[in-house]
Design a protein around this motif. Structure first.
Motif, PDB file in Angstrom:
ATOM      1  N   VAL A 187       0.837  -1.100   0.086  1.00 35.34           N
ATOM      2  CA  VAL A 187       0.101   0.061   0.257  1.00 35.34           C
ATOM      3  C   VAL A 187       1.110   1.273   0.028  1.00 35.34           C
ATOM      4  N   VAL A 188       0.762   2.112  -1.036  1.00 32.97           N
ATOM      5  CA  VAL A 188       1.566   3.128  -1.232  1.00 32.97           C
ATOM      6  C   VAL A 188       0.582   4.409  -1.092  1.00 32.97           C
ATOM      7  N   ASP A 189       0.377   5.317  -0.345  1.00 32.64           N
ATOM      8  CA  ASP A 189      -0.226   6.609  -0.117  1.00 32.64           C
ATOM      9  C   ASP A 189       0.546   7.760  -0.247  1.00 32.64           C
ATOM     10  N   HIS A 190      -0.185   8.677  -0.888  1.00 32.23           N
ATOM     11  CA  HIS A 190       0.610  10.263  -0.699  1.00 32.23           C
ATOM     12  C   HIS A 190       0.634  10.443   0.646  1.00 32.23           C
ATOM     13  N   GLY A 191       1.768  11.087   1.031  1.00 35.54           N
ATOM     14  CA  GLY A 191       2.093  11.655   2.117  1.00 35.54           C
ATOM     15  C   GLY A 191       2.374  13.157   2.007  1.00 35.54           C
ATOM     16  N   SER A 192       2.172  13.667   1.117  1.00 40.03           N
ATOM     17  CA  SER A 192       2.395  14.863   0.809  1.00 40.03           C
ATOM     18  C   SER A 192       1.670  15.192  -0.679  1.00 40.03           C
ATOM     19  N   ALA A 193       1.197  16.420  -0.921  1.00 43.75           N
ATOM     20  CA  ALA A 193       0.450  16.951  -2.306  1.00 43.75           C
ATOM     21  C   ALA A 193       1.575  17.313  -3.252  1.00 43.75           C
ATOM     22  N   ALA A 194       1.633  16.591  -4.511  1.00 39.75           N
ATOM     23  CA  ALA A 194       2.484  17.465  -5.317  1.00 39.75           C
ATOM     24  C   ALA A 194       1.525  18.623  -6.135  1.00 39.75           C
ATOM     25  N   PRO A 195       2.243  19.488  -6.730  1.00 41.05           N
ATOM     26  CA  PRO A 195       1.731  20.745  -7.173  1.00 41.05           C
ATOM     27  C   PRO A 195       0.552  20.283  -8.315  1.00 41.05           C
ATOM     28  N   TRP A 196       0.499  19.283  -8.869  1.00 37.80           N
ATOM     29  CA  TRP A 196      -0.345  18.749  -9.954  1.00 37.80           C
ATOM     30  C   TRP A 196      -1.474  18.052  -9.236  1.00 37.80           C
ATOM     31  N   SER A 197      -1.410  17.624  -8.125  1.00 39.26           N
ATOM     32  CA  SER A 197      -2.462  16.859  -7.226  1.00 39.26           C
ATOM     33  C   SER A 197      -3.838  17.395  -7.474  1.00 39.26           C
ATOM     34  N   TRP A 198      -4.862  16.654  -7.568  1.00 40.40           N
ATOM     35  CA  TRP A 198      -6.276  17.111  -7.500  1.00 40.40           C
ATOM     36  C   TRP A 198      -6.582  17.461  -6.012  1.00 40.40           C
ATOM     37  N   ASN A 199      -5.936  17.187  -5.180  1.00 40.52           N
ATOM     38  CA  ASN A 199      -6.107  17.586  -3.585  1.00 40.52           C
ATOM     39  C   ASN A 199      -5.033  18.621  -3.367  1.00 40.52           C
ATOM     40  N   GLN A 200      -5.392  19.822  -3.319  1.00 42.38           N
ATOM     41  CA  GLN A 200      -4.603  21.074  -2.735  1.00 42.38           C
ATOM     42  C   GLN A 200      -5.205  21.479  -1.395  1.00 42.38           C
ATOM     43  N   ASP A 201      -6.148  20.682  -0.789  1.00 48.22           N
ATOM     44  CA  ASP A 201      -6.344  21.318   0.724  1.00 48.22           C
ATOM     45  C   ASP A 201      -5.280  21.010   1.613  1.00 48.22           C
ATOM     46  N   PRO A 202      -4.748  22.531   2.228  1.00 52.65           N
ATOM     47  CA  PRO A 202      -3.766  22.703   2.991  1.00 52.65           C
ATOM     48  C   PRO A 202      -3.909  21.956   4.228  1.00 52.65           C
ATOM     49  N   ASP A 203      -5.312  21.388   4.740  1.00 51.16           N
ATOM     50  CA  ASP A 203      -5.593  20.895   6.036  1.00 51.16           C
ATOM     51  C   ASP A 203      -6.232  19.140   5.763  1.00 51.16           C
ATOM     52  N   VAL A 204      -5.696  18.732   4.917  1.00 56.93           N
ATOM     53  CA  VAL A 204      -6.004  17.417   4.363  1.00 56.93           C
ATOM     54  C   VAL A 204      -4.950  16.453   5.188  1.00 56.93           C
ATOM     55  N   HIS A 205      -5.389  15.435   5.882  1.00 57.83           N
ATOM     56  CA  HIS A 205      -4.824  14.594   6.605  1.00 57.83           C
ATOM     57  C   HIS A 205      -4.186  13.077   5.805  1.00 57.83           C
ATOM     58  N   TYR A 206      -2.737  13.187   5.454  1.00 50.70           N
ATOM     59  CA  TYR A 206      -2.377  12.031   4.740  1.00 50.70           C
ATOM     60  C   TYR A 206      -2.017  10.751   5.894  1.00 50.70           C
ATOM     61  N   PRO A 207      -2.588   9.685   5.337  1.00 50.83           N
ATOM     62  CA  PRO A 207      -2.396   8.645   6.333  1.00 50.83           C
ATOM     63  C   PRO A 207      -0.795   8.172   6.575  1.00 50.83           C
ATOM     64  N   MET A 208      -0.554   7.952   7.792  1.00 51.65           N
ATOM     65  CA  MET A 208       0.757   7.433   7.894  1.00 51.65           C
ATOM     66  C   MET A 208       0.728   5.973   7.832  1.00 51.65           C
ATOM     67  N   PRO A 209       1.849   5.370   7.681  1.00 48.25           N
ATOM     68  CA  PRO A 209       1.791   3.740   7.464  1.00 48.25           C
ATOM     69  C   PRO A 209       1.167   2.926   8.600  1.00 48.25           C
ATOM     70  N   ASP A 210       1.579   3.560   9.818  1.00 50.61           N
ATOM     71  CA  ASP A 210       0.857   3.012  11.258  1.00 50.61           C
ATOM     72  C   ASP A 210      -0.539   3.077  11.264  1.00 50.61           C
ATOM     73  N   GLU A 211      -1.097   4.247  10.654  1.00 52.09           N
ATOM     74  CA  GLU A 211      -2.349   4.370  10.735  1.00 52.09           C
ATOM     75  C   GLU A 211      -3.270   3.328   9.807  1.00 52.09           C
ATOM     76  N   THR A 212      -2.616   3.267   8.811  1.00 51.70           N
ATOM     77  CA  THR A 212      -3.112   2.469   7.440  1.00 51.70           C
ATOM     78  C   THR A 212      -3.335   0.991   8.257  1.00 51.70           C
ATOM     79  N   ALA A 213      -1.978   0.481   8.644  1.00 55.10           N
ATOM     80  CA  ALA A 213      -2.033  -0.710   9.396  1.00 55.10           C
ATOM     81  C   ALA A 213      -3.153  -0.896  10.581  1.00 55.10           C
ATOM     82  N   ALA A 214      -3.163   0.027  11.486  1.00 56.50           N
ATOM     83  CA  ALA A 214      -4.310   0.092  12.361  1.00 56.50           C
ATOM     84  C   ALA A 214      -5.624  -0.078  11.942  1.00 56.50           C
ATOM     85  N   ALA A 215      -5.970   0.677  10.591  1.00 55.81           N
ATOM     86  CA  ALA A 215      -7.313   0.790  10.135  1.00 55.81           C
ATOM     87  C   ALA A 215      -7.362  -0.651   9.501  1.00 55.81           C
TER      88      ALA A 215
END
Length: 220
Positions: A150-178
């Motif tokens: 499982v590879v998730d975004h940990g930050s937003a690239a300038p071209w990303s659809w999600n430019q919300d400055p308050d977005v929470h990116y899942p950390m690996p331990d959070e993904t594992a816990a979920a």
């Protein structure tokens, strides 16, 4: 989903459902070059080819790379356009016999089969998605010894659809816990957040952070 080619919603996106949104994106992407996500290549390159599942395959960069390494790949996406692009490209590359491309809304259906590798690259969307449930289903589709990457975004690239400055990116331990998988049956091989230089759809570059979770099924 391709890590480098993430869409920017239009004002009408709120009126679309998920299938319509991704159809619009992949119809516009037909000329874009599909390429393998680097973390998948890093993990899969030393493995003996077997059966792989590419969740939310998008234009098929990962699927086609795996097939060219000798993997039998089941590629799934909510977009019928993306699925057809994968089939067409597989035929062009001479690996059609190694690729099965299917349309699934993973919130409602899941491909059959047992796998040695399941890849969920940037399995993130602006729409509500039962992500943890889908990834648990994917983990349970692994054969003993199989890997879930499982590879998730940990930050937003300038071209990303999600430019919300308050977005929470899942950390690996959070993904594992979920996922809440039984540690007697699944073990964590990797959980980190590496940085890399990414290339966008227009050739622009930026340093991005990935959130990486790699699990192995150790028992049936």
């Amino acid at each position: 989903m391709d890590s480098t080619h993430h869409p920017q919603p239009t004002d009408s996106a709120a009126e679309e459902d998920a299938a319509q949104f991704w159809e619009r994106i992949y119809r516009a992407r037909s000329a874009w070059a599909a390429r393998v996500n680097p973390l998948l290549a890093e993990v899969a390159a030393p493995l003996r080819p077997g059966a792989a599942l590419d969740l939310a395959c998008g234009p098929g960069g990962d699927t086609l790379w795996l097939a060219r390494q000798g993997w039998h790949v089941t590629a799934v996406d909510i977009s019928a356009t993306a699925v057809e692009q994968v089939r067409t490209r597989a035929r062009e590359l001479g690996v059609a016999e190694l690729v099965t491309a299917e349309r699934h809304d993973l919130a409602d259906s899941f491909p059959g089969g047992r796998f040695d590798l399941v890849s969920a690259q940037y399995f993130q969307t602006p729409y509500e998605l039962p992500r943890a449930r889908i990834l648990r289903t994917a983990a349970r589709a692994l054969r003993p010894g199989g890997l879930l990457l499982v590879v998730d975004h940990g930050s937003a690239a300038p071209w990303s659809w999600n430019q919300d400055p308050d977005v929470h990116y899942p950390m690996p331990d959070e993904t594992a816990a979920a996922l809440a998988l039984d540690p007697a049956r699944w073990s964590v091989l990797r959980a980190d957040m590496p940085r890399r230089r990414a290339v966008g759809p227009a050739g622009e570059t930026a340093t991005v952070v990935d959130s990486v979770l790699l699990l192995r099924r150790t028992a049936a």
